[in-house]
Motif scaffolding. Sequence first.
Motif, PDB file in Angstrom:
ATOM      1  N   GLU A   9      54.038  12.222 -61.866  1.00  0.00           N
ATOM      2  CA  GLU A   9      53.176  13.402 -61.740  1.00  0.00           C
ATOM      3  C   GLU A   9      52.297  13.308 -60.505  1.00  0.00           C
ATOM      4  N   ALA A  10      51.797  12.118 -60.207  1.00  0.00           N
ATOM      5  CA  ALA A  10      50.986  11.936 -58.998  1.00  0.00           C
ATOM      6  C   ALA A  10      51.790  12.268 -57.744  1.00  0.00           C
ATOM      7  N   LEU A  11      53.046  11.829 -57.704  1.00  0.00           N
ATOM      8  CA  LEU A  11      53.897  12.133 -56.553  1.00  0.00           C
ATOM      9  C   LEU A  11      54.060  13.641 -56.380  1.00  0.00           C
ATOM     10  N   MET A  12      54.260  14.354 -57.489  1.00  0.00           N
ATOM     11  CA  MET A  12      54.455  15.797 -57.388  1.00  0.00           C
ATOM     12  C   MET A  12      53.159  16.519 -57.044  1.00  0.00           C
ATOM     13  N   ILE A  13      52.039  16.078 -57.585  1.00  0.00           N
ATOM     14  CA  ILE A  13      50.753  16.707 -57.247  1.00  0.00           C
ATOM     15  C   ILE A  13      50.448  16.513 -55.761  1.00  0.00           C
ATOM     16  N   ILE A  14      50.676  15.304 -55.261  1.00  0.00           N
ATOM     17  CA  ILE A  14      50.473  15.045 -53.837  1.00  0.00           C
ATOM     18  C   ILE A  14      51.372  15.947 -53.008  1.00  0.00           C
ATOM     19  N   ARG A  31      51.110  24.350 -35.618  1.00  0.00           N
ATOM     20  CA  ARG A  31      52.507  24.050 -35.945  1.00  0.00           C
ATOM     21  C   ARG A  31      52.789  22.564 -36.154  1.00  0.00           C
ATOM     22  N   ASP A  32      52.262  21.716 -35.277  1.00  0.00           N
ATOM     23  CA  ASP A  32      52.549  20.280 -35.395  1.00  0.00           C
ATOM     24  C   ASP A  32      51.984  19.705 -36.698  1.00  0.00           C
ATOM     25  N   THR A  33      50.768  20.088 -37.021  1.00  0.00           N
ATOM     26  CA  THR A  33      50.159  19.615 -38.271  1.00  0.00           C
ATOM     27  C   THR A  33      50.932  20.173 -39.469  1.00  0.00           C
ATOM     28  N   HIS A  34      51.302  21.450 -39.373  1.00  0.00           N
ATOM     29  CA  HIS A  34      52.107  22.087 -40.427  1.00  0.00           C
ATOM     30  C   HIS A  34      53.399  21.304 -40.660  1.00  0.00           C
ATOM     31  N   ARG A  35      54.088  21.006 -39.599  1.00  0.00           N
ATOM     32  CA  ARG A  35      55.373  20.293 -39.693  1.00  0.00           C
ATOM     33  C   ARG A  35      55.196  18.931 -40.366  1.00  0.00           C
ATOM     34  N   ARG A  36      54.187  18.172 -39.920  1.00  0.00           N
ATOM     35  CA  ARG A  36      53.953  16.844 -40.504  1.00  0.00           C
ATOM     36  C   ARG A  36      53.615  16.947 -41.996  1.00  0.00           C
ATOM     37  N   LEU A  37      52.757  17.897 -42.335  1.00  0.00           N
ATOM     38  CA  LEU A  37      52.367  18.047 -43.743  1.00  0.00           C
ATOM     39  C   LEU A  37      53.549  18.467 -44.608  1.00  0.00           C
ATOM     40  N   MET A  38      54.341  19.407 -44.118  1.00  0.00           N
ATOM     41  CA  MET A  38      55.479  19.892 -44.901  1.00  0.00           C
ATOM     42  C   MET A  38      56.545  18.806 -45.078  1.00  0.00           C
ATOM     43  N   LEU A  39      56.828  18.075 -44.024  1.00  0.00           N
ATOM     44  CA  LEU A  39      57.819  16.998 -44.145  1.00  0.00           C
ATOM     45  C   LEU A  39      57.306  15.877 -45.040  1.00  0.00           C
ATOM     46  N   THR A  40      56.023  15.569 -44.948  1.00  0.00           N
ATOM     47  CA  THR A  40      55.447  14.559 -45.839  1.00  0.00           C
ATOM     48  C   THR A  40      55.472  15.050 -47.278  1.00  0.00           C
ATOM     49  N   ALA A  45      58.022  14.867 -52.672  1.00  0.00           N
ATOM     50  CA  ALA A  45      58.852  15.541 -53.686  1.00  0.00           C
ATOM     51  C   ALA A  45      60.168  14.790 -53.877  1.00  0.00           C
ATOM     52  N   THR A  46      60.734  14.284 -52.795  1.00  0.00           N
ATOM     53  CA  THR A  46      61.968  13.503 -52.889  1.00  0.00           C
ATOM     54  C   THR A  46      61.710  12.195 -53.646  1.00  0.00           C
ATOM     55  N   SER A 116      55.817  29.111 -52.420  1.00  0.00           N
ATOM     56  CA  SER A 116      55.303  29.706 -53.663  1.00  0.00           C
ATOM     57  C   SER A 116      56.026  29.152 -54.884  1.00  0.00           C
ATOM     58  N   VAL A 117      57.340  29.111 -54.819  1.00  0.00           N
ATOM     59  CA  VAL A 117      58.117  28.591 -55.957  1.00  0.00           C
ATOM     60  C   VAL A 117      57.818  27.113 -56.148  1.00  0.00           C
ATOM     61  N   TRP A 118      57.723  26.372 -55.055  1.00  0.00           N
ATOM     62  CA  TRP A 118      57.412  24.947 -55.098  1.00  0.00           C
ATOM     63  C   TRP A 118      56.082  24.709 -55.799  1.00  0.00           C
ATOM     64  N   LEU A 119      55.064  25.486 -55.412  1.00  0.00           N
ATOM     65  CA  LEU A 119      53.735  25.307 -56.003  1.00  0.00           C
ATOM     66  C   LEU A 119      53.706  25.687 -57.482  1.00  0.00           C
ATOM     67  N   VAL A 120      54.414  26.740 -57.858  1.00  0.00           N
ATOM     68  CA  VAL A 120      54.480  27.114 -59.281  1.00  0.00           C
ATOM     69  C   VAL A 120      55.228  26.034 -60.065  1.00  0.00           C
ATOM     70  N   ALA A 121      56.306  25.510 -59.485  1.00  0.00           N
ATOM     71  CA  ALA A 121      57.053  24.437 -60.157  1.00  0.00           C
ATOM     72  C   ALA A 121      56.182  23.192 -60.314  1.00  0.00           C
TER      73      ALA A 121
END
Length: 145
Positions: A9-14, A31-40, A45-46, A116-121
């Motif tokens: 659960e901690a992994l998914m909340i993070i 954009r650069d910060t966005h990219r790093r945050l999204m990939l992290t 999630a993985t 949006s779907v990711w956050l609801v999930a």
Amino acid sequence: MQVWPALNEALMIISGLLIATGWVFIRRGRRDTHRRLMLTGAGFATAFFISYVLRSLLVGDTTFGGPHKYSLAYTIFLQAHATLATIAAIIGIITIRRALLERFSLHRRIAPWTASVWLVAAASGLVVFLLLYVVYQPGITTNLF
């Protein structure tokens, strides 16, 4: 409380927090910060998914331990969560692929839906965790083997 489910659960909340924060940064043009945050966030999630599958295979799945009168509602909620999580994973891969291939016009079309779907999930997964391990005593854990 069991440690492995809490770790999952901690992994998914993070992951959810990183995705939400990444969304804020792209809205601000960072954009650069966005990219790093999204990939992290996708990495967390993985890690969640791998840990969840390993726990299911090695330990088993925990049944709902709450009152029987709530079992059907819990099961329906769990199925809705699992469906959303699966959709989020599939469109997440598509969204990340589009970004990595620099197909940004296609990426922009699907990315808000994906987030949006990711956050609801992620939020519904937190509810499942709370119902299974915090609000009620956990039910039995059944092992695949």
